[in-house]
Write an enzyme that holds these catalytic residues in place. Structure first.
Site, PDB file in Angstrom:
ATOM      1  N   VAL A  51       0.855  -1.189   0.000  1.00 24.21           N
ATOM      2  CA  VAL A  51       0.000   0.000   0.000  1.00 24.21           C
ATOM      3  C   VAL A  51       0.888   1.235   0.000  1.00 24.21           C
ATOM      4  O   VAL A  51       1.810   1.351   0.808  1.00 24.21           O
ATOM      5  CB  VAL A  51      -0.919   0.028   1.246  1.00 24.21           C
ATOM      6  CG1 VAL A  51      -1.769   1.300   1.248  1.00 24.21           C
ATOM      7  CG2 VAL A  51      -1.808  -1.203   1.289  1.00 24.21           C
ATOM      8  N   ALA A  96       4.564   4.146   2.789  1.00 30.54           N
ATOM      9  CA  ALA A  96       4.052   2.894   2.219  1.00 30.54           C
ATOM     10  C   ALA A  96       4.186   1.801   3.265  1.00 30.54           C
ATOM     11  O   ALA A  96       4.818   1.989   4.307  1.00 30.54           O
ATOM     12  CB  ALA A  96       4.842   2.524   0.965  1.00 30.54           C
ATOM     13  N   LYS A  97       3.582   0.684   3.032  1.00 30.04           N
ATOM     14  CA  LYS A  97       3.781  -0.494   3.883  1.00 30.04           C
ATOM     15  C   LYS A  97       3.390  -1.711   3.063  1.00 30.04           C
ATOM     16  O   LYS A  97       2.580  -1.614   2.141  1.00 30.04           O
ATOM     17  CB  LYS A  97       2.891  -0.411   5.130  1.00 30.04           C
ATOM     18  CG  LYS A  97       3.439  -1.165   6.304  1.00 30.04           C
ATOM     19  CD  LYS A  97       4.528  -0.353   7.001  1.00 30.04           C
ATOM     20  CE  LYS A  97       5.152  -1.087   8.157  1.00 30.04           C
ATOM     21  NZ  LYS A  97       6.062  -0.233   8.919  1.00 30.04           N
ATOM     22  N   GLY A  98       3.965  -2.844   3.421  1.00 30.01           N
ATOM     23  CA  GLY A  98       3.611  -4.073   2.715  1.00 30.01           C
ATOM     24  C   GLY A  98       3.612  -5.222   3.682  1.00 30.01           C
ATOM     25  O   GLY A  98       4.065  -5.092   4.822  1.00 30.01           O
TER      26      GLY A  98
END
Ligand code: NAD
Length: 408
Positions: A51, A96-98
């Site tokens: 994201v 962001a992050k995943g």
């Protein structure tokens, strides 16, 4: 919680409602389902996410988490917090992050590598050294980052070190990266002591979590003259009112998950007792939601420096505020990791590497400057530090969005 915080900050700075709505949503969210062939030959399907919350100030940046509770909502909230964190310390990134929903304890090393290479191949349409740069988070480490760098490089046909940070030094990682978050926590604690007119020498420190962040913060605060009287890990904690032998604990327990409560010559305490100890500085550096409405009124520290992400619930925040306890919020206090990730990326893009002293000095300079800005905002608005930090972050991102203009 992330949206509520944004709405609170937006209201205080009179942000345009349309712009608030833009900032409340992620710019892009990719959901992938992918198979991995397990060691026994069976196929297992995994769900993963990447994201990107906001890219108005630069490429997006944020960790990759491997945990069984990872989902799209959590990943999105964490991406939003990364946006504010990068903006508060003024490094040129959006958030962001995943993550992948997986219990890594059930995987062999070979399965973990295959999962990593397949996951990053699935999301590589949005990841890139100029667009979105992952880093380690819960359940991932330097080795995993090395596999990510190799996978992207194999697909590009040349080595792309700048596509991911938190890599091993041999693959373009930065000196000082491992200690960076604990070092940033320490800089914040020392700045706060200075503002409060409190000498750090002899101050009693309690640290929850003796992992990467907690163990480094304990060691550096001890080196600055404080007495670290209590530390803990997932299995429990230890206490000695005269101060613990932090160097010895560091060499025996950092990088080892658990067992610190067995250490001799000190009293055993629970994690709840640690949080409510009679001490001067409390560093929660383990999990989120540790200081809650249940225990906040029993907290006796004068200063809390949040090494972990989200260790204090909003209800606890209000109670701590009423008691006059100063809280240095996570988006400022634990930003040392992403700042040094930024240094790693800059070094990778230049193919020119700095020594550790250079990295540490630059880190301290950025942290001190960010601390001063947030402190100033806090006094100006007569608010708490968390709200002040959020305002700095949201305002910076809103300004960038407005200055760029809305395309087309
Ligand atoms: P880590 O896995 O190295 O260490 C976590 C520590 O917390 C371990 O000692 C573990 O035993 C302990 N722990 C787990 N459950 C606990 C419990 N219930 N009570 C007390 N201790 C417990 O993790 P880390 O990298 O040090 O990260 C710690 C926190 O800091 C996390 O919230 C993470 O999101 C945040 N953080 C880390 C970084 C970084 O660069 N590592 C950057 C920003 C924020």
């Amino acid at each position: 919680m992330a949206r509520r915080q944004l709405e609170h900050a937006a209201a205080l700075i009179d942000l345009d409602p349309g712009l608030t709505e833009v900032l409340a949503r992620p710019k892009r969210a990719v959901v992938v389902n992918f198979p991995v062939q397990m060691d026994d030959g069976s196929l297992q399907c995994f769900e993963g996410y990447r994201v990107q919350h906001n890219a108005s100030r630069g490429p997006t940046k944020g960790g990759i988490r491997y945990h069984i509770d990872v989902d799209l909502a959590e990943t999105t909230a964490l991406a939003m917090w990364m946006t504010w964190k990068c903006a508060v310390v003024n490094i040129p990134y959006g958030g962001a992050k995943g993550g992948v929903r997986v219990n890594t304890k059930t995987l062999s090393e070979r399965e973990l590598e295959k999962l990593t290479r397949r996951f990053i191949s699935e999301v590589n349409i949005v990841v890139g050294e100029r667009s979105d740069i992952p880093a380690p988070d819960v359940g991932t480490n330097a080795k995993v980052m090395g596999w990510i760098m190799d996978t992207i490089s194999m697909q590009a046909g040349y080595t792309v070190p700048g596509v991911v940070t938190g890599k091993p030094i041999e693959l373009g990682g930065s000196e000082g990266r491992v200690e960076a978050t604990g070092r940033g926590v320490t800089v914040c604690a020392l700045e706060a002591c200075r503002e409060l007119g409190m000498m750090v020498e002899g101050k009693r420190v309690a640290v929850q979590g003796f992992g990467n962040v907690g163990s480094v913060a304990a060691r550096l605060l001890m080196q600055a003259g404080a007495d670290v009287v209590a530390v803990s890990d997932a299995t429990g904690g230890i206490y000695n009112s005269h101060g613990l032998p932090v160097e010895e604990l560091y060499s025996r327990f950092s990088g080892v998950d658990g067992g610190i409560h067995n250490y001799k010559d000190c009293d055993s305490i629970s994690n709840d007792e640690l949080l409510t100890l009679d001490c001067d500085i409390l560093v929660p550096a383990a999990l989120s939601r540790q200081i809650t409405a249940e225990n906040a009124d029993r907290v006796r520290a004068k200063l809390i420096v949040e090494g972990a992400n989200g260790p204090t619930t909003p209800e606890a925040d209000a109670i701590l505020g009423d008691k006059g306890i100063i809280v240095i919020p996570d988006i400022l206090a634990n930003a040392g990791g992403v700042i040094t990730s930024y240094f790693e990326w800059v070094q990778d893009l230049q193919n020119y590497f700095w020594d550790e002293e250079d990295v540490n000095n630059r880190l301290a300079r950025i942290m001190r400057h960010a601390y001063a800005e947030v402190h100033h905002e806090m006094l100006d608005r007569k608010t708490d530090m968390r709200t002040a930090a959020l305002i700095r972050g949201v305002q910076r991102v809103a300004d960038a969005t407005i200055r760029r203009g809305i395309f087309p």
